[in-house]
Design an enzyme around this catalytic site. Structure first.
Site, PDB file in Angstrom:
ATOM      1  N   GLU B  66      50.106  42.984 100.988  1.00 47.11           N
ATOM      2  CA  GLU B  66      49.032  43.818 101.533  1.00 47.11           C
ATOM      3  C   GLU B  66      48.001  43.021 102.305  1.00 47.11           C
ATOM      4  O   GLU B  66      47.510  43.462 103.345  1.00 47.11           O
ATOM      5  CB  GLU B  66      48.345  44.621 100.407  1.00 47.11           C
ATOM      6  CG  GLU B  66      49.146  45.805  99.893  1.00 47.11           C
ATOM      7  CD  GLU B  66      50.163  45.441  98.826  1.00 47.11           C
ATOM      8  OE1 GLU B  66      50.251  44.245  98.468  1.00 47.11           O
ATOM      9  OE2 GLU B  66      50.872  46.339  98.339  1.00 47.11           O
ATOM     10  N   HIS B 135      46.807  50.794  88.226  1.00 47.11           N
ATOM     11  CA  HIS B 135      47.350  51.671  89.275  1.00 47.11           C
ATOM     12  C   HIS B 135      46.581  52.986  89.413  1.00 47.11           C
ATOM     13  O   HIS B 135      47.063  53.909  90.035  1.00 47.11           O
ATOM     14  CB  HIS B 135      48.820  52.004  88.980  1.00 47.11           C
ATOM     15  CG  HIS B 135      49.761  50.903  89.348  1.00 47.11           C
ATOM     16  ND1 HIS B 135      49.574  49.600  88.960  1.00 47.11           N
ATOM     17  CD2 HIS B 135      50.911  50.903  90.068  1.00 47.11           C
ATOM     18  CE1 HIS B 135      50.564  48.858  89.415  1.00 47.11           C
ATOM     19  NE2 HIS B 135      51.381  49.612  90.093  1.00 47.11           N
TER      20      HIS B 135
END
Lengths: 366, 332
Positions: B66, B135
């Site tokens: 990312e 998450h």
């Protein structure tokens, strides 16, 4: 598989005209003088914040940038004054930026570590170590996209400079992997000055004695150049730039160089000896090129003095211009450039409409 | 142009896909990049079919990195391309913090206006469903603190499409927060083109007794709560902020002038949250119109737990909202 290109290191230095080499000499002398006056201004508290000078490394920026086209994107880290000047930013805009004045290249909002110049395709100094390396991949992606999707019909390469300290940052490794996977024409130029602040490369980097391994891990060709010799830097970089422009893929270049001064203006330099510094100063890139030009009859001592005077005049003018440039006006400048369509600092008084104008028009410097 | 005239019902993910597809047809500088966006057809099928239409040069798979591909997008945006960078989850954006927080929102300022950053980062935000602490990030509370960003958080397919089209045309970096739990939600979306400007809240339900302000998925919890409260004769006005930066305080304050009570519902943690900001701005601008303090319903101030029971206890829900409304109105 070592990706070292035997051609690049075995062939003799390309013949470059004396006129061109005289220009490089002046470019390097300008950076040197600019940095000396920067240090002086810093000590006089005219420049604040963190400030990292480029003295000793001038041949890297000058030799590398000489090998590019004017519209090839260039991006670097926080020790960025040399690259900005070598790319063609006027010294007055760079100096005024460090003085925090409105006449600076970024209106005094960026400072020493964040010089930008859209006119010369200089995409900035970036102050988080390694943070510019994914951006370099993005610039290379954009040039390739412009060529292939937008049909510009022009192949460009991106130069992304970094120091050896950035070799250990994850961002670089992600960026190198992406460059190879996506075949992006980004040339990572490691200016290996052997120290990341006070940590020697041997203490901080695995395989420090063979950085070609870093390139090999990502399937990139690796090249090396003597950063104390601007002709050697140019010679290697010209081949790399031409090849990557044609092949449209990434490369990794190590330039062995040395910074004479501390990491920043507040560095007591206890991690190295004065002898070590003197040793490198003895192979100074400016003296080396001047001597070669004198030996070749292309320059004499008077000519050298004239060059010296001309860069001193230019930097003196830059200082004067920076001093005379107005301070930014908080009322007008504090909130400008936060977003292209300002919606207010703290809850809108007028709601923004659709954004449809072009970003980032180059501001006119006063 | 309102949702009321539309008859076609499509999923939230289809609305997002339509927005991207239309904008990519309109402007060749727009491209989509992310993990599994191309060959896999999207981890959540948002980009399904887009590779076929636009090809691999404009719908681009990247490996799990990312920080690398977020930064790549920013570099491309500095040169004038208009990247859409998909984060499979905003939780994963945290490893790209330097790029998305240091570079994207500050580039224009640091360069004195020379280099803009017209980029959209989009992906799932908020609790998915027993995904545990790492998450389940609702990043709006964290990122709303940073100047130079637009933060968009739609609650319906209609808003998602119109706001995403605006985001792609915006010249500043946009953080576009979707929700895994809403991607299958269907709603009316007209066939004809429309855009929704940033900074315009939408009144999702009108009412005169108490103002409910929310963003993203919790807007639906507010509507459920309002439905139940209406059965008891309490009419709530539900305001969907739709964008957090810019924040449309005018609509909120206009409503409070009418209701004199306000509850802010926000899926981020309470400390220094979007709800705190809304409440503060209400105090700064409309203190005299309040008959009680502003009540906040946020996620509880704990890491998101895995246990279904604990997770449900942590998140905002209609029951908590009903209770807060009653407390705000001195009914409990």
């Amino acid at each position: 598989m070592t990706m070292t290109d035997p051609q690049a290191v075995s062939q003799p230095v390309e013949r470059v005209s004396a006129k061109t080499r005289l220009k490089w000499l002046r470019d390097m002398m300008l950076i040197r003088e600019f940095e000396l006056r920067t240090m002086q201004a810093y000590q006089e508290a005219k420049i604040g914040g963190f400030c990292h000078v480029y003295i000793g490394q001038e041949a890297c920026a000058v030799g590398c940038i000489a090998a590019t086209n004017p519209d090839d994107p260039v991006i670097t880290a926080y020790r960025d004054h040399g690259h900005a000047l070598a790319r063609g930013m006027e010294s007055r805009y760079a100096m005024a930026e460090m003085f925090g004045k409105i006449g600076g290249c970024a209106k005094g909002k960026g400072g020493s570590m964040h010089l930008f110049d859209k006119r010369t395709h200089f995409y900035g100094g970036h102050a988080i170590v390694g943070g510019q390396t994914p951006l370099g991949a993005g610039l290379a992606f954009a040039t390739r996209y412009e060529n292939e999707v937008l049909g510009e019909g022009k192949k460009r390469v991106t130069l992304c400079f970094l120091g050896d300290g950035a070799l250990n940052q994850g961002a670089l490794h992600e960026a190198m992997n992406l460059c190879t996977i996506l075949e992006l024409p980004c040339i990572y130029v490691v200016e290996n000055n052997r120290y990341s602040m006070g940590t020697s490369i041997e203490r901080g980097t695995s395989m420090a004695d063979d950085l070609s391994t870093k390139a090999a891990a990502y399937g990139m060709p690796y090249f090396q150049a003597d950063g104390m010799d601007v002709c050697a830097v140019y010679n290697v970089m010209k081949r790399v730039v031409d090849r990557m422009r044609s092949e449209q893929r990434p490369a990794f270049v190590e330039i062995n160089t040395y910074r004479y001064k501390g990491h920043s203006m507040s560095d007591p330099q206890k991690y190295r000896t004065k002898d070590e510094v003197s040793e490198y100063e003895a192979s100074d890139p400016i003296r080396r090129l001047a001597d070669a030009l004198i030996a070749a009859g292309a320059l004499n001592e008077d000519g050298f003095k004239e060059l010296n005077q001309s860069v001193r005049d230019e930097v003196r003018d830059a200082i004067k211009w920076a001093e005379q440039s107005p301070e930014p006006d908080p009322a007008a400048d504090l909130y400008s450039d936060v977003v292209t369509e300002p919606f207010g600092e703290y809850g809108p008084t007028s709601l923004p409409e659709m954004c449809d104008h072009e970003p980032g028009d180059v501001p006119e410097s006063p | 142009m309102g949702a009321a005239v539309a008859t076609r019902q499509i999923q939230f993910r289809e609305a997002l896909r339509e927005a991207m597809t239309e904008e990519m047809r309109r402007d060749k500088r727009v491209f989509l990049m992310g993990e599994e966006v191309a060959q896999y057809q999207g981890a959540y099928k948002v980009s399904q079919g887009m590779l076929d239409e636009f090809g691999e040069k404009r719908v681009i798979d990247v490996p799990i990195s990312e920080n690398g591909f977020a930064g790549l997008g920013i570099g491309a945006a500095m040169m004038g391309l208009r990247p859409i960078i998909e984060f499979m989850s905003w939780s994963f954006s945290l490893v790209a913090a330097d790029q998305i927080l240091n570079n994207a929102p500050k580039m224009l300022y640091m360069s004195g206006g020379q280099f803009g950053c017209p980029i959209v980062f989009r992906g799932n935000d908020g609790a998915g469903g027993q995904l545990g602490s790492t998450h389940s990030w609702a990043v709006e509370g964290l990122f709303a603190n940073v100047p130079g960003l637009r933060i968009v958080i739609p609650s319906t397919p209609y808003d998602a499409k119109g706001l995403l089209k605006t985001a792609i045309r915006c010249n500043d970096p946009v953080f576009f927060l979707e929700s895994e739990r809403m991607l299958g939600n269907k709603g009316p979306v007209p066939e004809e083109e429309y855009l929704i400007p940033f900074g315009q809240a939408d009144i999702k339900r009108a009412g005169g007794d108490c103002t409910l302000v929310s963003f993203g998925r919790p807007v639906h919890f507010c509507l459920e709560a309002a439905e139940k409260l209406a059965e008891e004769g309490i009419e709530c006005e539900v305001i969907d902020g739709r964008t957090i930066r810019p924040l449309d305080m005018d609509t909120i304050i206009e409503s409070i002038r009418k209701t004199n009570y306000c509850v802010v519902v926000d899926q981020s943690w309470p400390f220094g949250s979007v709800a705190s900001e809304v409440a503060t701005q209400i105090y700064e601008r409309a203190m005299d119109h309040l008959d009680n303090r502003v009540y906040r319903v946020c996620s509880d101030d704990v890491p998101a737990p895995y246990s279904k029971t604990l997770e449900q206890a942590m998140l905002p829900n209609p029951g908590k909202i009903i209770k807060a409304v009653k407390q705000a109105m001195y009914l409990e």
